[in-house]
Every structure is written in C-alpha cells, then in structure tokens.
Design a protein around this motif. Structure first.
Motif, PDB file in Angstrom:
ATOM      1  N   PRO A  35       0.809  -1.226   0.000  1.00  0.00           N
ATOM      2  CA  PRO A  35       0.000   0.000   0.000  1.00  0.00           C
ATOM      3  C   PRO A  35       0.842   1.277   0.000  1.00  0.00           C
ATOM      4  N   THR A  36       1.942   1.247   0.715  1.00  0.00           N
ATOM      5  CA  THR A  36       2.824   2.417   0.743  1.00  0.00           C
ATOM      6  C   THR A  36       3.412   2.678  -0.635  1.00  0.00           C
ATOM      7  N   SER A  37       3.825   1.624  -1.309  1.00  0.00           N
ATOM      8  CA  SER A  37       4.378   1.802  -2.654  1.00  0.00           C
ATOM      9  C   SER A  37       3.308   2.303  -3.622  1.00  0.00           C
ATOM     10  N   ALA A  38       2.051   1.900  -3.441  1.00  0.00           N
ATOM     11  CA  ALA A  38       0.974   2.408  -4.297  1.00  0.00           C
ATOM     12  C   ALA A  38       0.792   3.913  -4.109  1.00  0.00           C
ATOM     13  N   LEU A  39       0.854   4.374  -2.870  1.00  0.00           N
ATOM     14  CA  LEU A  39       0.745   5.818  -2.613  1.00  0.00           C
ATOM     15  C   LEU A  39       1.928   6.574  -3.213  1.00  0.00           C
ATOM     16  N   LEU A  40       3.117   6.029  -3.041  1.00  0.00           N
ATOM     17  CA  LEU A  40       4.312   6.671  -3.609  1.00  0.00           C
ATOM     18  C   LEU A  40       4.266   6.683  -5.134  1.00  0.00           C
ATOM     19  N   LEU A  41       3.773   5.599  -5.731  1.00  0.00           N
ATOM     20  CA  LEU A  41       3.647   5.559  -7.184  1.00  0.00           C
ATOM     21  C   LEU A  41       2.627   6.577  -7.687  1.00  0.00           C
ATOM     22  N   SER A  42       1.555   6.785  -6.950  1.00  0.00           N
ATOM     23  CA  SER A  42       0.560   7.789  -7.333  1.00  0.00           C
ATOM     24  C   SER A  42       1.176   9.181  -7.332  1.00  0.00           C
ATOM     25  N   PHE A  43       1.934   9.478  -6.289  1.00  0.00           N
ATOM     26  CA  PHE A  43       2.612  10.771  -6.209  1.00  0.00           C
ATOM     27  C   PHE A  43       3.637  10.899  -7.335  1.00  0.00           C
ATOM     28  N   TRP A  44       4.417   9.855  -7.584  1.00  0.00           N
ATOM     29  CA  TRP A  44       5.431   9.860  -8.645  1.00  0.00           C
ATOM     30  C   TRP A  44       4.781  10.080 -10.005  1.00  0.00           C
ATOM     31  N   TYR A  45       3.673   9.376 -10.277  1.00  0.00           N
ATOM     32  CA  TYR A  45       2.999   9.514 -11.568  1.00  0.00           C
ATOM     33  C   TYR A  45       2.479  10.939 -11.767  1.00  0.00           C
ATOM     34  N   SER A  46       1.868  11.511 -10.737  1.00  0.00           N
ATOM     35  CA  SER A  46       1.336  12.864 -10.888  1.00  0.00           C
ATOM     36  C   SER A  46       2.441  13.873 -11.157  1.00  0.00           C
ATOM     37  N   ARG A  47       3.583  13.706 -10.501  1.00  0.00           N
ATOM     38  CA  ARG A  47       4.715  14.610 -10.750  1.00  0.00           C
ATOM     39  C   ARG A  47       5.259  14.449 -12.174  1.00  0.00           C
ATOM     40  N   LYS A  48       5.408  13.187 -12.612  1.00  0.00           N
ATOM     41  CA  LYS A  48       5.924  12.935 -13.963  1.00  0.00           C
ATOM     42  C   LYS A  48       4.942  13.443 -15.015  1.00  0.00           C
ATOM     43  N   ARG A  49       3.650  13.260 -14.783  1.00  0.00           N
ATOM     44  CA  ARG A  49       2.651  13.715 -15.749  1.00  0.00           C
ATOM     45  C   ARG A  49       2.604  15.235 -15.808  1.00  0.00           C
ATOM     46  N   ASP A  50       2.725  15.904 -14.670  1.00  0.00           N
ATOM     47  CA  ASP A  50       2.783  17.363 -14.663  1.00  0.00           C
ATOM     48  C   ASP A  50       4.003  17.857 -15.426  1.00  0.00           C
ATOM     49  N   ALA A  51       5.145  17.188 -15.237  1.00  0.00           N
ATOM     50  CA  ALA A  51       6.363  17.571 -15.963  1.00  0.00           C
ATOM     51  C   ALA A  51       6.185  17.341 -17.460  1.00  0.00           C
ATOM     52  N   LEU A  52       5.514  16.269 -17.828  1.00  0.00           N
ATOM     53  CA  LEU A  52       5.265  15.979 -19.238  1.00  0.00           C
ATOM     54  C   LEU A  52       4.326  17.018 -19.844  1.00  0.00           C
ATOM     55  N   ASP A  53       3.287  17.390 -19.121  1.00  0.00           N
ATOM     56  CA  ASP A  53       2.377  18.429 -19.605  1.00  0.00           C
ATOM     57  C   ASP A  53       3.108  19.755 -19.782  1.00  0.00           C
ATOM     58  N   GLU A  54       3.985  20.074 -18.855  1.00  0.00           N
ATOM     59  CA  GLU A  54       4.756  21.313 -18.961  1.00  0.00           C
ATOM     60  C   GLU A  54       5.704  21.264 -20.159  1.00  0.00           C
ATOM     61  N   LYS A  55       6.331  20.126 -20.374  1.00  0.00           N
ATOM     62  CA  LYS A  55       7.261  19.961 -21.499  1.00  0.00           C
ATOM     63  C   LYS A  55       6.560  20.187 -22.839  1.00  0.00           C
ATOM     64  N   TYR A  56       5.325  19.706 -22.964  1.00  0.00           N
ATOM     65  CA  TYR A  56       4.603  19.814 -24.223  1.00  0.00           C
ATOM     66  C   TYR A  56       3.645  20.997 -24.267  1.00  0.00           C
ATOM     67  N   GLY A  57       3.680  21.846 -23.274  1.00  0.00           N
ATOM     68  CA  GLY A  57       2.887  23.068 -23.289  1.00  0.00           C
ATOM     69  C   GLY A  57       1.399  22.844 -23.101  1.00  0.00           C
ATOM     70  N   ILE A  58       1.027  21.795 -22.378  1.00  0.00           N
ATOM     71  CA  ILE A  58      -0.382  21.518 -22.131  1.00  0.00           C
ATOM     72  C   ILE A  58      -0.779  22.224 -20.840  1.00  0.00           C
ATOM     73  N   ASP A  59      -1.767  23.119 -20.948  1.00  0.00           N
ATOM     74  CA  ASP A  59      -2.236  23.880 -19.797  1.00  0.00           C
ATOM     75  C   ASP A  59      -3.693  23.535 -19.552  1.00  0.00           C
ATOM     76  N   HIS A  60      -3.967  22.791 -18.506  1.00  0.00           N
ATOM     77  CA  HIS A  60      -5.324  22.346 -18.226  1.00  0.00           C
ATOM     78  C   HIS A  60      -6.224  23.486 -17.783  1.00  0.00           C
ATOM     79  N   ALA A  61      -5.672  24.516 -17.195  1.00  0.00           N
ATOM     80  CA  ALA A  61      -6.486  25.643 -16.741  1.00  0.00           C
ATOM     81  C   ALA A  61      -7.089  26.380 -17.926  1.00  0.00           C
ATOM     82  N   SER A  62      -6.333  26.548 -19.005  1.00  0.00           N
ATOM     83  CA  SER A  62      -6.851  27.268 -20.161  1.00  0.00           C
ATOM     84  C   SER A  62      -7.887  26.438 -20.902  1.00  0.00           C
TER      85      SER A  62
END
Length: 148
Positions: A101-128
């Motif tokens: 369970p701890t690794s699942a929580l850490l993986l969720s946090f890791w995925y969200s950080r990596k996905r945010d970095a990927l969105d930033e890299k490709y200029g995807i802005d969810h707010a707009s």
C-alpha cells in the motif's frame, strides 16, 4: 499600395495558438485523436510515447512492489518467514501489508509529478482548456443547464 486581402492573409498566417512551429507539443495539438487510430504499443506522437514510457515504468515498479515479496517468500521461505526483531511480524507479512500500500501511494505521487512535468514539457495547460468554453466565467451544471 499593398492589397488588403494579401495583408489579411499574412496576419492570419502570423496568428498562432501560442505554440511555435516545430515545438514538441505542436504535433500533439494538431492531432485529431478521435478520428485517427491509436496504437498503444507504438504511439504516433512523441507526447504519447513519453506518456507510455511513464505508464510502463510505473507498472514495472508496481509489479515488483506487489509481487516481489510474494515471489521472494516462495523462493526463500526460510528468510522471509523469520520474525523481525523490532515488530515481531514475519518479514513477508510486513512487506505485503505495509510495503504494497505504501508503494501504491508513492507511485501515485510519482505519476502525478511525472505527468505534470510531461504536460509542462509539451505546453499543455489544463487551466486554459477548462476556462476556454466559458466566456462569462459561469460554471455549467452537470445536467447540461446553467447553474442558477
């Protein structure tokens, strides 16, 4: 004297959606995903390939975290069933009950950080994207009507 039609077409060509031609996210913005075939094993855009790499990496880590202790208990039963001196639990029990369970929580946090970095890299802005359809700032109700 320049022709007005030529000037207008030049202005329209110069107007962009905020991206720069050749930028990594430009192909992603111009891809029509609803009418094109998407191959999950061989994605058509760099964005999708990068995202798939993140997903597969997370999947491998998840498999190791969840099935690693179980497999280790099968392969090295004596070492994994020894009681831990501090907690008094068998090692395999602790790794499965706490580690998975701890690794699942850490993986969720890791995925969200990596996905945010990927969105930033490709200029995807969810707010707009969310506010683009609402000119007055009013939220639309879930039933399709306007919230009063």
């Amino acid at each position: 004297m320049p022709d007005n039609n030529t000037q207008d077409s030049t202005d329209r060509q110069a107007a962009t959606d905020g991206g720069v031609a050749g930028q990594a996210g430009q192909a992603h913005r111009n891809t029509d995903y609803l009418s094109s075939e998407v191959n999950l094993l061989n994605p058509s855009t760099q964005f999708m390939r990068d995202h798939l790499r993140i997903v597969w990496t997370g999947f491998v880590i998840w498999v190791l975290a969840v099935w690693g202790p179980v497999t280790a208990t099968y392969l090295a039963t004596d070492a994994m069933t020894v009681e831990m001196p501090v907690l008094g639990f068998p090692l395999h029990y602790f790794l499965v009950a706490f580690g998975a369970p701890t690794s699942a929580l850490l993986l969720s946090f890791w995925y969200s950080r990596k996905r945010d970095a990927l969105d930033e890299k490709y200029g995807i802005d969810h707010a707009s994207v969310e506010s683009a359809g609402h000119e007055s700032g009013d939220a639309t109700a879930a039933d399709g009507g306007i919230d009063e």
